[in-house]
Every structure is written in C-alpha cells, then in structure tokens.
Scaffold this active site. Sequence first.
Site, PDB file in Angstrom:
ATOM      1  N   GLY A 115       0.771  -1.238   0.000  1.00 18.60           N
ATOM      2  CA  GLY A 115       0.000   0.000   0.000  1.00 18.60           C
ATOM      3  C   GLY A 115       0.799   1.282   0.000  1.00 18.60           C
ATOM      4  O   GLY A 115       0.340   2.304  -0.502  1.00 18.60           O
ATOM      5  N   ASP A 158       0.286   3.152   4.551  1.00 20.40           N
ATOM      6  CA  ASP A 158      -0.677   3.836   3.686  1.00 20.40           C
ATOM      7  C   ASP A 158      -1.848   4.393   4.489  1.00 20.40           C
ATOM      8  O   ASP A 158      -2.184   5.565   4.376  1.00 20.40           O
ATOM      9  CB  ASP A 158      -1.168   2.925   2.542  1.00 20.40           C
ATOM     10  CG  ASP A 158      -1.736   1.581   3.010  1.00 20.40           C
ATOM     11  OD1 ASP A 158      -1.684   1.293   4.227  1.00 20.40           O
ATOM     12  OD2 ASP A 158      -2.228   0.822   2.167  1.00 20.40           O
ATOM     13  N   ASP A 212      -6.408   2.040   9.906  1.00 23.88           N
ATOM     14  CA  ASP A 212      -7.845   1.774   9.993  1.00 23.88           C
ATOM     15  C   ASP A 212      -8.121   1.257  11.404  1.00 23.88           C
ATOM     16  O   ASP A 212      -8.286   2.045  12.333  1.00 23.88           O
ATOM     17  CB  ASP A 212      -8.196   0.767   8.882  1.00 23.88           C
ATOM     18  CG  ASP A 212      -9.682   0.445   8.797  1.00 23.88           C
ATOM     19  OD1 ASP A 212     -10.442   0.902   9.656  1.00 23.88           O
ATOM     20  OD2 ASP A 212     -10.089  -0.263   7.863  1.00 23.88           O
ATOM     21  N   GLY A 222      -5.914  -0.226  13.138  1.00 18.86           N
ATOM     22  CA  GLY A 222      -4.641  -0.112  13.849  1.00 18.86           C
ATOM     23  C   GLY A 222      -4.022  -1.464  14.162  1.00 18.86           C
ATOM     24  O   GLY A 222      -2.917  -1.542  14.696  1.00 18.86           O
ATOM     25  N   ASN A 223      -4.702  -2.518  13.765  1.00 18.27           N
ATOM     26  CA  ASN A 223      -4.236  -3.887  14.009  1.00 18.27           C
ATOM     27  C   ASN A 223      -2.828  -4.160  13.514  1.00 18.27           C
ATOM     28  O   ASN A 223      -1.999  -4.709  14.237  1.00 18.27           O
ATOM     29  CB  ASN A 223      -5.160  -4.862  13.272  1.00 18.27           C
ATOM     30  CG  ASN A 223      -5.931  -5.711  14.241  1.00 18.27           C
ATOM     31  OD1 ASN A 223      -5.387  -6.162  15.238  1.00 18.27           O
ATOM     32  ND2 ASN A 223      -7.199  -5.903  13.949  1.00 18.27           N
ATOM     33  N   THR A 224      -2.590  -3.802  12.278  1.00 15.37           N
ATOM     34  CA  THR A 224      -1.305  -4.094  11.655  1.00 15.37           C
ATOM     35  C   THR A 224      -0.172  -3.461  12.464  1.00 15.37           C
ATOM     36  O   THR A 224       0.773  -4.133  12.864  1.00 15.37           O
ATOM     37  CB  THR A 224      -1.276  -3.540  10.207  1.00 15.37           C
ATOM     38  OG1 THR A 224      -2.459  -3.973   9.543  1.00 15.37           O
ATOM     39  CG2 THR A 224      -0.055  -4.022   9.450  1.00 15.37           C
ATOM     40  N   LEU A 225      -0.298  -2.165  12.743  1.00 17.08           N
ATOM     41  CA  LEU A 225       0.791  -1.475  13.442  1.00 17.08           C
ATOM     42  C   LEU A 225       0.882  -1.894  14.903  1.00 17.08           C
ATOM     43  O   LEU A 225       1.977  -2.016  15.435  1.00 17.08           O
ATOM     44  CB  LEU A 225       0.634   0.042  13.308  1.00 17.08           C
ATOM     45  CG  LEU A 225       0.913   0.565  11.900  1.00 17.08           C
ATOM     46  CD1 LEU A 225       0.807   2.076  11.860  1.00 17.08           C
ATOM     47  CD2 LEU A 225       2.286   0.133  11.403  1.00 17.08           C
ATOM     48  N   LYS A 250      -7.839   6.935   9.843  1.00 17.05           N
ATOM     49  CA  LYS A 250      -9.296   7.009  10.018  1.00 17.05           C
ATOM     50  C   LYS A 250      -9.691   7.460  11.417  1.00 17.05           C
ATOM     51  O   LYS A 250     -10.887   7.669  11.680  1.00 17.05           O
ATOM     52  CB  LYS A 250      -9.940   5.659   9.669  1.00 17.05           C
ATOM     53  CG  LYS A 250      -9.909   5.350   8.174  1.00 17.05           C
ATOM     54  CD  LYS A 250     -10.761   4.153   7.794  1.00 17.05           C
ATOM     55  CE  LYS A 250     -10.615   3.835   6.310  1.00 17.05           C
ATOM     56  NZ  LYS A 250     -11.221   2.521   5.965  1.00 17.05           N
ATOM     57  N   ASP A 278      -5.620  -0.450  -2.386  1.00 18.77           N
ATOM     58  CA  ASP A 278      -6.322  -1.326  -3.313  1.00 18.77           C
ATOM     59  C   ASP A 278      -7.626  -1.838  -2.750  1.00 18.77           C
ATOM     60  O   ASP A 278      -7.856  -1.813  -1.542  1.00 18.77           O
ATOM     61  CB  ASP A 278      -5.457  -2.560  -3.613  1.00 18.77           C
ATOM     62  CG  ASP A 278      -5.382  -3.509  -2.400  1.00 18.77           C
ATOM     63  OD1 ASP A 278      -4.988  -3.041  -1.317  1.00 18.77           O
ATOM     64  OD2 ASP A 278      -5.745  -4.693  -2.542  1.00 18.77           O
TER      65      ASP A 278
HETATM   66  P1  IMP Z   1      -5.499  -1.797   9.983  1.00 21.43           P
HETATM   67  O1  IMP Z   1      -4.623  -2.947  10.431  1.00 21.43           O
HETATM   68  O2  IMP Z   1      -6.956  -2.077  10.162  1.00 21.43           O
HETATM   69  O3  IMP Z   1      -5.106  -0.464  10.575  1.00 21.43           O
HETATM   70  O4  IMP Z   1      -5.350  -1.687   8.425  1.00 21.43           O
HETATM   71  C1  IMP Z   1      -4.101  -1.753   7.864  1.00 21.43           C
HETATM   72  C2  IMP Z   1      -4.106  -2.080   6.387  1.00 21.43           C
HETATM   73  O5  IMP Z   1      -5.392  -2.422   5.877  1.00 21.43           O
HETATM   74  C3  IMP Z   1      -3.670  -0.878   5.605  1.00 21.43           C
HETATM   75  O6  IMP Z   1      -2.280  -0.829   5.522  1.00 21.43           O
HETATM   76  C4  IMP Z   1      -4.315  -1.130   4.273  1.00 21.43           C
HETATM   77  O7  IMP Z   1      -3.477  -1.942   3.478  1.00 21.43           O
HETATM   78  C5  IMP Z   1      -5.586  -1.875   4.595  1.00 21.43           C
HETATM   79  N1  IMP Z   1      -6.725  -0.924   4.647  1.00 21.43           N
HETATM   80  C6  IMP Z   1      -7.363  -0.441   5.728  1.00 21.43           C
HETATM   81  N2  IMP Z   1      -8.335   0.417   5.386  1.00 21.43           N
HETATM   82  C7  IMP Z   1      -8.309   0.484   4.035  1.00 21.43           C
HETATM   83  C8  IMP Z   1      -9.072   1.232   3.061  1.00 21.43           C
HETATM   84  O8  IMP Z   1      -9.974   2.041   3.345  1.00 21.43           O
HETATM   85  N3  IMP Z   1      -8.726   1.015   1.754  1.00 21.43           N
HETATM   86  C9  IMP Z   1      -7.741   0.166   1.359  1.00 21.43           C
HETATM   87  N4  IMP Z   1      -7.000  -0.536   2.239  1.00 21.43           N
HETATM   88  C10 IMP Z   1      -7.290  -0.382   3.558  1.00 21.43           C
HETATM   89 MG    MG Z   2      -3.754  -3.363   1.601  1.00 25.60          MG
END
Ligand code: IMP
Ligand code: MG
Length: 182
Positions: A54, A110, A113, A115-118, A141, A168
């Site tokens: 991303g 990128d 959302d 925050g799980n990944t980080l 977000k 994507d």
């Molecule tokens: P999180 O772990 O929920 O914070 O999301 C992390 C990853 O989910 C981001 O790095 C994106 O690759 C993907 N992601 C989350 N929200 C969106 C969105 O609105 N559009 C596209 N990809 C998203």
């Molecule tokens: Mg992605």
Amino acid sequence: MPTLTEDTQLGGQELKRIVFSEDDVQLRVRELGREITAAYTASDRLLVLGLLKGSFLFMADLVRAIELPLHVDFMVATSYGANKASSGDVRLLYDPGASLKGRAVLLVEDIIDSGNTLTRLIPRLEARGLASLEICALLHKRLTTLEPETRWVGFDAPNEFLVGYGLDYAEDFRHLPYIASL
Ligand code: IMP
Ligand code: MG
C-alpha cells in the site's frame, strides 16, 4: 490522465467520489517531506521503512521530498485478503535485509484503519533495538490511537473504504494518482 468515469470500469467496482485529488496528495506529501527533513539530522542515518504494498507510491514521493541522506527498505505485513474487513491476523512475509539495530526508523504506512497491523508490528520492531521509531501514515481514520502516536499523518480519512495512490480493493485501483472512495 484517466477520468473517474473510466476508472470506475476497473475491477467492476463503482468509485463514488474523489476524496483527495492528485494535487491535494502531492502538496501534502511535500509538506510532510519538509516536516520530516526538519525533524532529523544527517547523522541520524534515517531508514525509511515502507509497508508494502500500500505504501509504494507514497514512499516514492515522500523520500524524494526528504532532503536528508537516508536509506529505503520495505516490509510486507498482511492482514487483509480480498476482503474489506481486517482479519485481525498479521503475517510478516518480508522482513528488511537492512539491520534495524541502532537505526532511526521512519515506518511508512498507507492507512491506519483498525490499527491492528501497526499494533502488532510496532513491538516486534522495537524489540530489535532501534535508535528511534516514528510513524508516518498517509491516511488515518482516527478509529484508534497507537502507541507511539502516529507522528505524521497526511490526511484524516473518512470512515469509508478508500482506494488509489497505493491503496487497493482486491489489488485493483492501486495505480490511481488520487484517492477515491468505493
Ligand atoms: P489496519 O490494520 O486495520 O489499521 O489496516 C491496515 C491495512 O489495511 C492498511 O495498511 C491497508 O493496506 C488496509 N486498509 C485499511 N483500510 C483500508 C481502506 O480504506 N482502503 C484500502 N485498504 C485499507
Ligand atoms: Mg492493503
């Protein structure tokens, strides 16, 4: 330059509206570059670490806006398949060759959302003896607060599914120079 109407044909999904135009994005990335340049010195030996896929376009523009010697590397962490919702599970598919020990690391994401990944990635990075860790996210977000706080955020994002400029939906739309909602 593709138009929104032509781009809606891609992937059979409807793009609703352009949320951040190409000009918005380019202006903001240059601002972030200036702020990051001011926050480090050459002796920090900055390592800009992008989360693939991303962040690929954001990284390419951001590093060109940072006027410091720096190194570039990437990590691949995945938590989403072809779904719009996080699976909550984060896998590291590629870990940088560069040693992180003693490095000033700027982690580039990128979008934040859930925050799980980080939340899962940050402790793993911190365990590797970094000199410092800061986060720069193109979009946030604001559904969650991370520890450490995200130091640089390009834009506060609406709680919609966004695509383009690296983001994507099932691998479609990454190449768009603007950010749109699905
Ligand atoms: P999180 O772990 O929920 O914070 O999301 C992390 C990853 O989910 C981001 O790095 C994106 O690759 C993907 N992601 C989350 N929200 C969106 C969105 O609105 N559009 C596209 N990809 C998203
Ligand atoms: Mg992605």
